[in-house]
Write a protein that holds these residues in place. Structure first.
Motif, PDB file in Angstrom:
ATOM      1  N   PRO A   1       0.830  -1.210   0.000  1.00 37.29           N
ATOM      2  CA  PRO A   1       0.000   0.000   0.000  1.00 37.29           C
ATOM      3  C   PRO A   1       0.860   1.254   0.000  1.00 37.29           C
ATOM      4  CG  PRO A   1       0.155  -0.879   2.218  1.00 37.29           C
ATOM      5  CD  PRO A   1       0.864  -1.858   1.331  1.00 37.29           C
ATOM      6  N   ARG A   2       0.310   2.317  -0.570  1.00 37.54           N
ATOM      7  CA  ARG A   2       0.988   3.612  -0.507  1.00 37.54           C
ATOM      8  C   ARG A   2       0.740   4.253   0.850  1.00 37.54           C
ATOM      9  NH1 ARG A   2      -1.572   7.041  -3.618  1.00 37.54           N
ATOM     10  NH2 ARG A   2      -3.165   5.631  -4.403  1.00 37.54           N
ATOM     11  N   LEU A   3      -0.381   3.855   1.456  1.00 33.72           N
ATOM     12  CA  LEU A   3      -0.814   4.500   2.689  1.00 33.72           C
ATOM     13  C   LEU A   3      -1.123   3.429   3.728  1.00 33.72           C
ATOM     14  CD1 LEU A   3      -1.781   7.083   4.161  1.00 33.72           C
ATOM     15  CD2 LEU A   3      -3.997   6.759   3.060  1.00 33.72           C
ATOM     16  N   LEU A   4      -0.551   3.608   4.915  1.00 36.27           N
ATOM     17  CA  LEU A   4      -0.804   2.659   6.000  1.00 36.27           C
ATOM     18  C   LEU A   4      -1.539   3.397   7.112  1.00 36.27           C
ATOM     19  CD1 LEU A   4      -0.287  -0.262   6.742  1.00 36.27           C
ATOM     20  CD2 LEU A   4       1.939   0.389   7.667  1.00 36.27           C
ATOM     21  N   LEU A   5      -2.756   2.952   7.418  1.00 36.38           N
ATOM     22  CA  LEU A   5      -3.567   3.608   8.445  1.00 36.38           C
ATOM     23  C   LEU A   5      -3.603   2.705   9.677  1.00 36.38           C
ATOM     24  CD1 LEU A   5      -6.436   4.594   5.999  1.00 36.38           C
ATOM     25  CD2 LEU A   5      -4.627   6.084   6.854  1.00 36.38           C
ATOM     26  N   MET A   6      -3.191   3.259  10.809  1.00 37.74           N
ATOM     27  CA  MET A   6      -3.084   2.411  12.004  1.00 37.74           C
ATOM     28  C   MET A   6      -3.839   3.050  13.162  1.00 37.74           C
ATOM     29  SD  MET A   6       0.966   1.420  11.532  1.00 37.74           S
ATOM     30  CE  MET A   6       0.883  -0.274  12.090  1.00 37.74           C
ATOM     31  N   ASP A   7      -4.770   2.267  13.727  1.00 38.72           N
ATOM     32  CA  ASP A   7      -5.647   2.787  14.777  1.00 38.72           C
ATOM     33  C   ASP A   7      -5.249   2.207  16.134  1.00 38.72           C
ATOM     34  OD1 ASP A   7      -7.624   3.935  16.231  1.00 38.72           O
ATOM     35  OD2 ASP A   7      -9.301   3.046  15.121  1.00 38.72           O
ATOM     36  N   GLU A   8      -4.393   2.891  16.849  1.00 32.95           N
ATOM     37  CA  GLU A   8      -3.887   2.423  18.152  1.00 32.95           C
ATOM     38  C   GLU A   8      -3.459   0.964  18.110  1.00 32.95           C
ATOM     39  OE1 GLU A   8      -6.099   3.517  21.560  1.00 32.95           O
ATOM     40  OE2 GLU A   8      -6.945   5.311  20.666  1.00 32.95           O
ATOM     41  N   PRO A   9      -2.616   0.594  17.151  1.00 30.76           N
ATOM     42  CA  PRO A   9      -2.342  -0.835  16.953  1.00 30.76           C
ATOM     43  C   PRO A   9      -1.600  -1.475  18.115  1.00 30.76           C
ATOM     44  CG  PRO A   9      -0.824   0.496  15.662  1.00 30.76           C
ATOM     45  CD  PRO A   9      -1.826   1.446  16.234  1.00 30.76           C
ATOM     46  N   PHE A  10      -0.843  -0.685  18.888  1.00 29.15           N
ATOM     47  CA  PHE A  10      -0.014  -1.303  19.930  1.00 29.15           C
ATOM     48  C   PHE A  10      -0.575  -1.066  21.330  1.00 29.15           C
ATOM     49  CE2 PHE A  10       3.499   0.014  16.776  1.00 29.15           C
ATOM     50  CZ  PHE A  10       3.178  -1.050  15.948  1.00 29.15           C
ATOM     51  N   ALA A  11      -1.779  -0.456  21.401  1.00 30.03           N
ATOM     52  CA  ALA A  11      -2.308  -0.048  22.704  1.00 30.03           C
ATOM     53  C   ALA A  11      -2.563  -1.233  23.631  1.00 30.03           C
ATOM     54  CB  ALA A  11      -3.587   0.752  22.516  1.00 30.03           C
ATOM     55  N   ALA A  12      -2.868  -2.387  23.051  1.00 24.27           N
ATOM     56  CA  ALA A  12      -3.233  -3.528  23.903  1.00 24.27           C
ATOM     57  C   ALA A  12      -2.029  -4.421  24.224  1.00 24.27           C
ATOM     58  CB  ALA A  12      -4.322  -4.352  23.224  1.00 24.27           C
ATOM     59  N   LEU A  13      -0.841  -4.014  23.788  1.00 26.28           N
ATOM     60  CA  LEU A  13       0.333  -4.878  23.998  1.00 26.28           C
ATOM     61  C   LEU A  13       1.109  -4.456  25.236  1.00 26.28           C
ATOM     62  CD1 LEU A  13       1.600  -4.958  20.303  1.00 26.28           C
ATOM     63  CD2 LEU A  13       0.146  -6.621  21.465  1.00 26.28           C
ATOM     64  N   ASP A  14       1.891  -5.381  25.793  1.00 21.02           N
ATOM     65  CA  ASP A  14       2.734  -5.007  26.928  1.00 21.02           C
ATOM     66  C   ASP A  14       3.868  -4.102  26.426  1.00 21.02           C
ATOM     67  OD1 ASP A  14       5.385  -6.595  26.614  1.00 21.02           O
ATOM     68  OD2 ASP A  14       3.805  -8.039  26.170  1.00 21.02           O
ATOM     69  N   GLU A  15       4.509  -3.408  27.374  1.00 21.36           N
ATOM     70  CA  GLU A  15       5.432  -2.344  26.999  1.00 21.36           C
ATOM     71  C   GLU A  15       6.640  -2.865  26.216  1.00 21.36           C
ATOM     72  OE1 GLU A  15       6.122   0.259  30.175  1.00 21.36           O
ATOM     73  OE2 GLU A  15       7.150   1.732  28.937  1.00 21.36           O
ATOM     74  N   PHE A  16       7.163  -4.032  26.604  1.00 25.17           N
ATOM     75  CA  PHE A  16       8.347  -4.558  25.926  1.00 25.17           C
ATOM     76  C   PHE A  16       8.021  -4.878  24.472  1.00 25.17           C
ATOM     77  CE2 PHE A  16       8.248  -5.811  30.383  1.00 25.17           C
ATOM     78  CZ  PHE A  16       9.366  -5.131  30.847  1.00 25.17           C
TER      79      PHE A  16
END
Lengths: 247, 257
Positions: free
Chosen positions: A147-162
């Motif tokens: 894709p030319r454009l990557l849209l990401m909606d809080e993709p890492f919000a549910a992951l642990d910090e590491f």
């Protein structure tokens, strides 16, 4: 590539998600939409993806930049994989929906999985993967159409910090390598400062753009320890506080 | 812990037998477990034949309910008109007591089918199907709408058409729901078959367990009634466990359990 002009969006029931939002998106940008819950950042992302339409204003794509299916990849907060399909089949899905045969799609599928560090996990089902690995499959699925454009909606919000830190670093590397445009929705100041070149601050009720800030952070091995990163985080925090008080 | 229900059941049986013996309760009022086993041993073939007859009705009804329930749920999910047309009637069928419907079914089937043997079989199957239909139908309908909205968005984003979305997203997502419905309906099909047998009598069709219970009741063969009852409940347990195992097997193979 895209000019957003005075866009407004009001949902049935009267909630005004966006009011008078204007923004320009250039090819190759890494732009973060930063704000608290309810500031309309996800709504704006859905408008850009074409999954929703504005009630006011317009989204004008530059000539030759209008999105066709496959030109934009979307990554949600949850990995939203098909639980019955293998990693490979999940990544194959966008190509399959465009009518590509499996044998023809497989090289691209393998490459996308390798890009996110999941070579060797082609046959794994989502259930057997960790949260971080599922998100990697989800990113591979978004990348498989180049894709030319990557849209990401809080993709890492549910992951642990590491896991989050690792995925953020990997995403930056991917962005540099692939040269695509990324719009990244987040409510984390740290995440926005670490990732984005442009940080758009949004305030809620109704969702509006309060301010836009640029980042000149030079990314290295120890970016998170860089005083410039700390200064940027402090500046964005102060701006956000002021914007929220003013709003 | 695992043995707890078995141990409890065994203790209850022993207590039951003890009370019956100590109190000199006549077997035509309450037989003890030993008398019930003896009643079964006295005529196992006729009881097992009756069980087989009830099970035939149960499984035909379950199969018909599965096909009809899944098809109608599918039709509802692709057409709003079909949904508006079907849904209220499904609920009507669900809330109307089957005992009240069976006499009508007997009349209609009797009118359409002249052979009494076949018409009884059809009456029983139709009645049991009506009872078994709803859980499969309702669960499948829910399953077809169960895929997360984000996945629907994803299909739209990549230009996935209606049938693609159905085949690649909604049907596979509905499978666990269908299997849950099937398991519930399995037990209900048995209940439906027994209720219908009670109302319909047995006509020409080989008589099922409900008929056995009625007949034994008329003759005050209470131990035999109990033996038939035990067979019925064992059959219900087996159906429930069997369909549960089927669901687990299928879902594990699909990577969903």
């Amino acid at each position: 590539m895209l000019t957003i002009r005075s866009v407004g969006r009001r949902f049935p029931g009267g909630v005004e998600a966006l009011r008078d939002v204007s923004l320009r998106l250039g090819a190759g940008d890494f732009l973060a939409l930063l704000g608290p819950s309810g500031c309309g950042k996800s709504t704006l992302l859905r408008l850009i993806a074409g999954l929703d339409r504005p009630d006011a204003g317009s989204l004008d794509w530059d000539a030759g930049h209008a999105l066709a299916p496959g030109d934009a990849g979307f990554v949600f907060q949850d990995a939203t994989l098909l639980p019955w399909a293998t990693a490979e089949d999940n990544v194959f899905l966008p190509l399959r929906l465009r009518g590509m045969s499996r044998p023809r799609a497989m090289p691209a599928v393998r490459e996308a999985l390798a890009h996110v560090g999941l070579g060797g996990f082609e046959k794994a089902r989502p259930r057997t993967l960790s949260g971080g690995m599922r998100m990697r499959v989800s990113i591979a699925r978004a990348l498989v159409t180049r894709p030319r454009l990557l849209l990401m909606d809080e993709p890492f919000a549910a992951l642990d910090e590491f896991t989050r830190h690792k995925l953020q670093a990997d995403l930056l590397a991917l962005w540099r390598e692939l040269g695509c445009t990324i719009v990244f929705v987040t409510h984390s100041i740290y995440e926005a400062c670490f990732l984005a070149r442009r940080i758009v601050l949004m305030t809620p009720r109704p969702g509006r753009v309060a301010r836009e800030m640029a980042s000149a952070l030079a990314h290295g091995a120890d970016t998170r320890l860089d005083p410039a990163y700390a200064a940027l985080v402090a500046e964005v925090s102060r701006s956000m506080e002021r914007a929220l008080e003013a709003g | 812990m695992k043995a707890a229900p078995l141990l409890f059941g065994l203790l209850a049986l022993i207590a039951w037998e003890a009370v019956v013996r100590a109190g000199n309760v006549p077997p035509y009022i309450v037989p003890g477990p030993v008398a019930i086993v003896a009643a079964f041993a006295a005529g196992p073939l006729s009881l097992l034949t009756a069980l087989a007859s009830t099970l035939v009705v149960t499984f035909i009804a379950l199969a018909v309910a599965a096909v009809l329930g899944a098809l109608l749920a599918f039709a509802m999910s692709v057409s709003r008109l079909a949904q508006a047309a079907i849904q209220p009637w499904a609920v009507v069928l669900q809330v109307t007591p089957i005992v009240a419907i069976v006499p009508l079914v007997i009349i209609w089937v009797g009118y359409l089918v002249t052979s009494p043997r076949i018409s009884t079989l059809i009456t029983l199957v139709v009645s049991a199907t009506i009872v078994a239909f709803f859980p499969i139908f309702a669960n499948t309908a829910e399953g077809l709408a169960s895929a997360p909205a984000e996945l629907g968005d994803l299909f739209r984003l990549y230009g996935g058409g209606r049938w693609q979305t159905l085949a690649l997203l909604r049907l596979p997502a509905a499978l666990p729901y269908f299997l849950t419905g099937l398991r519930i309906s399995g037990g209900l099909a048995l209940v439906g078959a027994v209720v219908a047998e009670f109302v319909a009598g047995s006509g020409g069709f080989a008589s099922g367990l409900a008929y056995t219970i009625q007949e034994a009741g008329f003759r005050l063969q209470v131990p035999r009634m109990f033996a038939a009852l035990v067979l019925l409940s064992l059959a219900g347990i087996a159906i429930n466990l069997g369909l549960g195992a089927l669901a687990r097997f299928v879902l594990r193979r699909r990577g969903m359990a």
